[in-house]
Design a protein around this motif. Structure first.
Motif, PDB file in Angstrom:
ATOM      1  N   PHE A 143      -0.494   3.993   5.660  1.00 55.63           N
ATOM      2  CA  PHE A 143       0.128   3.091   4.687  1.00 55.63           C
ATOM      3  C   PHE A 143      -0.855   2.515   3.669  1.00 55.63           C
ATOM      4  N   LEU A 144      -2.136   2.656   3.928  1.00 53.46           N
ATOM      5  CA  LEU A 144      -3.125   2.140   2.975  1.00 53.46           C
ATOM      6  C   LEU A 144      -3.060   2.960   1.680  1.00 53.46           C
ATOM      7  N   ARG A 145      -3.193   2.278   0.543  1.00 54.29           N
ATOM      8  CA  ARG A 145      -3.157   2.975  -0.750  1.00 54.29           C
ATOM      9  C   ARG A 145      -4.385   2.627  -1.577  1.00 54.29           C
ATOM     10  N   PHE A 146      -5.069   3.665  -2.037  1.00 56.73           N
ATOM     11  CA  PHE A 146      -6.200   3.425  -2.932  1.00 56.73           C
ATOM     12  C   PHE A 146      -5.724   3.430  -4.378  1.00 56.73           C
ATOM     13  N   GLN A 147      -6.405   2.613  -5.193  1.00 56.83           N
ATOM     14  CA  GLN A 147      -6.202   2.674  -6.637  1.00 56.83           C
ATOM     15  C   GLN A 147      -7.559   2.945  -7.258  1.00 56.83           C
ATOM     16  N   GLU A 148      -7.556   3.771  -8.297  1.00 59.00           N
ATOM     17  CA  GLU A 148      -8.841   4.106  -8.906  1.00 59.00           C
ATOM     18  C   GLU A 148      -9.180   3.074  -9.976  1.00 59.00           C
ATOM     19  N   ASN A 248      10.931   1.774  10.247  1.00 57.08           N
ATOM     20  CA  ASN A 248       9.761   2.639  10.339  1.00 57.08           C
ATOM     21  C   ASN A 248       8.573   2.131   9.532  1.00 57.08           C
ATOM     22  N   LEU A 249       8.885   1.478   8.429  1.00 61.97           N
ATOM     23  CA  LEU A 249       7.812   0.963   7.589  1.00 61.97           C
ATOM     24  C   LEU A 249       8.058  -0.529   7.397  1.00 61.97           C
ATOM     25  N   PRO A 250       7.582  -1.363   8.346  1.00 61.34           N
ATOM     26  CA  PRO A 250       7.897  -2.783   8.325  1.00 61.34           C
ATOM     27  C   PRO A 250       7.548  -3.460   6.992  1.00 61.34           C
ATOM     28  N   LYS A 251       8.345  -4.454   6.654  1.00 61.90           N
ATOM     29  CA  LYS A 251       8.211  -5.145   5.360  1.00 61.90           C
ATOM     30  C   LYS A 251       6.799  -5.666   5.105  1.00 61.90           C
ATOM     31  N   ARG A 252       6.117  -6.105   6.192  1.00 61.46           N
ATOM     32  CA  ARG A 252       4.802  -6.713   5.950  1.00 61.46           C
ATOM     33  C   ARG A 252       3.787  -5.736   5.372  1.00 61.46           C
TER      34      ARG A 252
ATOM     35  N   ALA B  45      -5.035  15.083  15.237  1.00 60.73           N
ATOM     36  CA  ALA B  45      -4.006  15.811  15.970  1.00 60.73           C
ATOM     37  C   ALA B  45      -2.626  15.143  16.003  1.00 60.73           C
ATOM     38  N   PRO B  46      -2.535  13.822  16.187  1.00 63.56           N
ATOM     39  CA  PRO B  46      -1.180  13.269  16.237  1.00 63.56           C
ATOM     40  C   PRO B  46      -0.481  13.263  14.880  1.00 63.56           C
ATOM     41  N   GLY B  47      -1.210  13.510  13.800  1.00 66.70           N
ATOM     42  CA  GLY B  47      -0.605  13.452  12.476  1.00 66.70           C
ATOM     43  C   GLY B  47      -0.485  12.015  11.992  1.00 66.70           C
ATOM     44  N   ILE B  48      -0.264  11.844  10.694  1.00 67.94           N
ATOM     45  CA  ILE B  48      -0.145  10.500  10.121  1.00 67.94           C
ATOM     46  C   ILE B  48       1.050  10.469   9.173  1.00 67.94           C
ATOM     47  N   CYS B  49       1.911   9.450   9.337  1.00 73.98           N
ATOM     48  CA  CYS B  49       2.998   9.243   8.385  1.00 73.98           C
ATOM     49  C   CYS B  49       2.491   8.360   7.262  1.00 73.98           C
ATOM     50  N   HIS B  50       2.704   8.756   6.025  1.00 68.98           N
ATOM     51  CA  HIS B  50       2.193   7.939   4.928  1.00 68.98           C
ATOM     52  C   HIS B  50       3.230   7.017   4.336  1.00 68.98           C
ATOM     53  N   THR B  51       4.469   7.431   4.342  1.00 68.87           N
ATOM     54  CA  THR B  51       5.507   6.522   3.880  1.00 68.87           C
ATOM     55  C   THR B  51       6.831   6.990   4.467  1.00 68.87           C
ATOM     56  N   PHE B  52       7.891   6.204   4.230  1.00 66.77           N
ATOM     57  CA  PHE B  52       9.213   6.597   4.702  1.00 66.77           C
ATOM     58  C   PHE B  52      10.173   6.521   3.529  1.00 66.77           C
TER      59      PHE B  52
END
Lengths: 261, 443
Positions: A143-148, A248-252, B45-52
């Motif tokens: 979930f981490l996002r880089f910005q350039e 799946n992607l909690p609000k926080r 190995a477990p993979g990573i979810c980046h968004t939903f």
């Protein structure tokens, strides 16, 4: 009972483990805590622990040697967890749980199996704390996002509950060895800095140049737009399900994610 | 052909990601690879979810088509040659650039590249190969790459691609060859199963090469997967699961994905589905799929000719347990791992934890709860040191009623959709198909 008061950091807890062990009061007569206490009880003796990196390193070395990298990793995760505030009734303080788990481990013929004994309350505590930190760290790997930024540095901001920064630093240094990047932990006011081609280090962020962090490279906006439109397009309209998405992607996490802003 | 030249990148990405969304697999699992200090990227190995995405599905990879131009006419597909949609095609360089820039920003775990079939299967496969060759060797990209193999492409191209990709997949599309003939006349069982077998054999050989020389190039290290469309054709759950079981056992697939059919182009050969895609059915199939892969179940234990479909009200494991009460209750502190796996509410991880933890202390219900056992399901089937958690009856009706009170039996999103899928289980939809082993799996 002798109660060792340690700082709420990995090194603080490991120093506490060292001091408690070296005190020779006997494992049943000592306890550790990371809590700042309001009330002191009459019949206990309180011993403040001065964090000492040498002692901590000794403990870490022993643990790695005796229990293996995997269990050591789980203990680090547990030590980095943020405990419930205020503490739940009957819940063990993490420093104490870690200490007792180590005591048990070193008494076993095979120390690397210690985390299997989930019937022991303190092992169970370490297990559940470690899982909490581990889960958050794993979430943030994605979930981490880089910005350039204008100067080519990749910058990310996170607001984690637990102290996950070291785990993220390790992962991203392996992943992006040829990038200059920075991960800023808003909750703990710390940052990972990774200069291109070198190892990463963690630093506090008192003199962070917030103005510099607002100047993005000329291409940044364009890629954000491309990504956001990919994100819109990849969803299947007939299966739309915002509840599942939020589950799946909690609000926080969402406030720091570009496609949710 | 209305392929447009000079379309801008944004528009291409819009078209070619929207066209790729019906491919289910977006997993980035199955391979561990360190970054190694040069280039960019690694894999865990477990993979990573980046968004939903808005449909709640995990987005891990940049899932795009190389082109949505296609010479095939599969009835269920939005991109078939007869449908009137805007067409586009990337160039290998464009895909490399987007992948690299997205990866740097940690949007994605890697690339999932599929394609419509432009000019010929070989021509398309070659473009895909060129793209990932560039990614791997020019851009030094070590992230995850999942590539679709194009049915009918030259085996040499498939092999060359396999040495660059982490996972490859060829969609089975439909569970029986009969359905495939009807809905996808340009594809056949043999053009799908032949390359699947080829990849399987090459993976097996590669494992031996790697034991001899551990630096040998790795071939499709994360294994292969496939996908079936559910609800476009009249096959029942028993037929679908039997095919899946065959694929796991005979083709060593890592995953079989099930995709609830969405009628995208209103083709008259296909059901209209006024109630939306059959999501509950898809959910039950995935549950059963896990029982096959992690719980040592066989399809013949779950379904039969006489009971060809899953119970919609109960998950397959509860359903099995209710029909086999003679195995219960199970004593937590003594039962074997295999026996624990069969208890509803005990997952394979908690079963493992139980077996290890009980060596030191005998376990209580409180301990089980902390280990992740779902007691509201398990309590009817287990004892701890000879005692049940509550006074309950070991009776099918009694337990069934109680289990059905548990709302999680039907996932919330589907439940709140108002059981609209129920119509899908109507008997008349199931034509009589006799499915023999040779029909399913002979290449």
């Amino acid at each position: 009972m002798y109660i060792f008061l340690c700082e709420d950091t990995l090194d603080g807890i490991f120093t506490g483990v060292y001091d408690a062990w070296a005190s020779r009061y006997g494992h049943n007569n000592v306890a550790l805590t990371t809590q700042v206490l309001d009330n002191y009880s009459l019949f206990d003796e309180y011993i403040p622990v001065q964090t000492d990196y040498e002692k901590s390193a000794k403990v870490a070395r022993t643990l790695k040697k005796r229990m293996g990298e995997e269990v050591y990793g789980e203990l680090c995760h547990a030590a980095s967890a943020q405990e419930e505030d205020p503490p739940k009734k009957h819940s063990l303080n993490k420093a104490d749980a870690i200490y007792k788990t180590i005591v048990l481990a070193l008494s076993l013929p095979d120390s690397s199996k210690v985390l299997q004994y989930l019937g022991e309350p303190y092992v169970n505590r370490v297990f559940s704390l470690s899982r909490r930190t581990g889960n958050e760290a794993h979430h943030l790997l994605g979930f981490l996002r880089f910005q350039e930024l204008e100067n080519g540095i990749l910058f990310a901001k996170i607001s984690p509950k637990h102290h996950v920064l070291p785990f993220l630093g390790e992962h991203f240094s392996d992943r992006l060895p040829q990038e200059n990047f920075m991960i800023y932990d808003e909750t703990h006011h710390l940052a990972v800095l990774h200069p291109k081609g070198k190892g990463f280090f963690i630093t506090d962020t008192q003199d962070l140049d917030s103005e510099m962090l607002q100047r993005f490279s000329s291409k940044e906006q364009e890629y954000q737009k491309l990504w956001c439109s990919f994100f819109e397009n990849i969803a299947i309209e007939a299966r739309k399900n915002p509840k599942l998405q939020n589950q799946n992607l909690p609000k926080r996490f969402q406030k720091n994610i570009v496609e949710f802003r | 052909m209305n392929l447009q030249m000079n379309m801008d990148l944004m528009e291409k990405l819009n078209i070619l990601s929207a066209a790729a969304k019906y491919d289910v697999a977006c997993t980035s699992s199955g391979v561990d690879r360190k970054g190694g200090g040069k280039g960019i990227g690694n894999a865990i190995a477990p993979g990573i979810c980046h968004t939903f995405s808005a449909d709640g599905r995990c987005v891990s990879l940049l899932k795009i088509l190389f082109t949505n131009e296609c010479i095939f006419n599969c009835a269920y597909c939005l991109n078939n040659r007869d449908s009137d949609v805007k067409r586009a095609a990337f160039t290998p360089d464009e895909i490399c650039m987007i992948t690299m820039e997205f990866y740097r920003r940690n949007y994605i775990e890697g690339l999932f590249l599929s394609s419509g079939i432009m000019v010929s299967p070989d021509y398309t496969m070659d473009l895909i190969y060129q793209t990932i060759w560039k990614l791997r060797t020019v851009h030094h990209f070590h992230g995850y790459i999942h590539v679709k193999s194009i049915p009918g492409a030259d085996p040499v191209l498939v092999e060359k691609t396999g040495f660059l990709a982490d996972r490859m997949s060829i969609n089975l599309e439909l569970p029986t060859s009969e359905s495939l003939r009807r809905l996808a006349p340009c594809k056949s069982r043999s053009t799908i199963l032949k390359p699947m077998r080829q990849i399987q054999n090459r993976i097996t050989d590669n494992k031996q090469e790697l034991t001899v020389y551990h630096k040998a190039p790795r071939f499709v290290p994360a294994g292969q997967s496939t996908q079936m469309i559910i609800g476009a054709t009249p096959e029942n759950d028993f037929q679908i699961m039997s095919v899946a079981e065959g694929l796991y056992q005979k083709f060593y697939l890592k995953r079989v994905f099930y995709s609830a059919f969405v009628n995208v182009n209103g083709n008259s050969l296909l059901p209209a589905l006024p109630g939306g895609p059959p999501l509950l059915r898809e959910h039950r199939l995935y549950q059963a799929d896990w029982l096959l892969r992690y719980y040592h179940f066989q399809v013949s234990e779950l379904l039969s000719e006489d009971r060809p479909d899953f119970n919609i009200f109960l998950d397959p494991k509860c359903d099995w347990a209710l029909r086999h009460l003679e195995y219960f209750p199970v004593e937590i502190n003594q039962a074997s791992y295999q026996t624990l796996l069969r208890v509803p509410g005990i997952g394979y991880k908690s079963a493992e934890r139980i077996v290890k933890a009980r060596k030191r202390n005998s376990l209580t219900f409180e301990d089980l709860k902390k280990m992740g056992v779902v007691l509201k399901r398990a309590l009817y089937f287990i004892t701890c040191s000879g005692k049940m958690m509550y006074r309950t009856k070991l009776e099918e009706d009694y337990i069934c009623q109680n289990l059905m009170r548990d709302k999680t039996q039907i996932p919330r999103d589907i439940r709140e959709g108002g059981y609209r899928q129920l119509s899908f289980f109507d008997k008349e939809l199931h034509a009589d198909f006799q499915l023999t082993d040779s029909q399913i799996l002979s290449p």
